[in-house]
Motif scaffolding. Structure first.
Motif, short mmCIF file in Angstrom:
data_model
loop_
_atom_site.label_atom_id
_atom_site.label_comp_id
_atom_site.label_asym_id
_atom_site.label_seq_id
_atom_site.Cartn_x
_atom_site.Cartn_y
_atom_site.Cartn_z
N GLU A 58 4.56 11.76 -18.85
CA GLU A 58 3.28 11.60 -19.53
C GLU A 58 2.09 12.08 -18.71
N PHE A 59 2.33 12.64 -17.53
CA PHE A 59 1.24 13.24 -16.78
C PHE A 59 1.76 14.44 -16.00
N MET A 110 -2.05 6.87 -11.65
CA MET A 110 -1.25 7.46 -12.74
C MET A 110 0.24 7.24 -12.46
N PHE A 124 2.14 5.25 -15.60
CA PHE A 124 2.69 6.04 -16.70
C PHE A 124 4.05 6.60 -16.34
N GLU A 165 -6.84 10.68 -22.83
CA GLU A 165 -5.47 11.05 -22.47
C GLU A 165 -4.84 9.98 -21.58
N HIS A 166 -5.61 9.45 -20.64
CA HIS A 166 -5.09 8.42 -19.74
C HIS A 166 -6.15 7.35 -19.51
#
Length: 182
Positions: free
Chosen positions: A28-29, A20, A24, A73-74
């Motif tokens: 965004e996380f 992640m 990103f 979401e991801h």
């Protein structure tokens, strides 16, 4: 050479979180502890693809399951595997097992990378939507907000569907109402 999507092994969460970080923008996380906490949520699942040896993580898909749709979401693939069909294969496997509409968010098509991502999803059967929103800053960092558009699989998203799905996403995924209040 095909590897199946499976639920992540809890001990591999840090591998997912590291990917992640590489894939990103930070807004965004969530911070690691909050992201890890989601693993206890009954509607949240992280599917992983492991290498054929089972020793490394090729990529993952983080899904929220709702009554009428799934929200990705991801979705990320290791940088060294990008451009080799791994992401397409993973998403096809995911779509084949999904029994509902699938929604994803993409950035506005204003950069080459954003346009390439949209085309990637369109090749897989997603439909680019006129509907979107500003994604909440998941770290409360004060960084520039991200305007996102929805893509839907396998059919176009209607305005009433979008409004209902946005409401559910904001409440369940982002933990706030559509006006951005917690």
């Amino acid at each position: 050479m095909t590897s199946e999507l499976t639920h992540i092994k809890i001990q591999d969460f840090d591998l997912v979180y590291e990917l992640m970080n590489h894939s990103f923008p930070s807004i965004e996380f969530r911070p690691r502890d909050k992201q890890f906490e989601l693993l206890k949520h009954p509607n949240f699942t992280i599917y992983a693809r492991y290498s054929s040896s089972g020793q490394t993580l090729d990529g993952f898909i983080a899904e929220w399951s709702f009554a009428d749709f799934c929200f990705v979401e991801h979705f990320a693939v290791q940088p060294y595997l990008r451009g080799h069909g791994v992401g397409s294969e993973m998403m096809r496997q995911y779509l084949n097992q999904a029994k509902k509409q699938v929604l994803i968010e993409v950035e506005e098509p204003v950069t080459d990378l954003a346009i390439r991502r949209i085309h990637f999803y369109q090749r897989l059967g997603f439909v680019f939507s006129a509907f979107g929103y500003i994604q909440p800053d998941l770290r409360n960092s004060g960084e520039k907000e991200v305007t996102l558009r929805m893509m839907n699989y396998p059919t176009p998203l209607t305005k009433p569907e979008f409004l209902q799905r946005k409401k559910e996403i904001f409440q369940q995924v982002y933990g706030m109402d559509q006006a951005g209040r917690c």
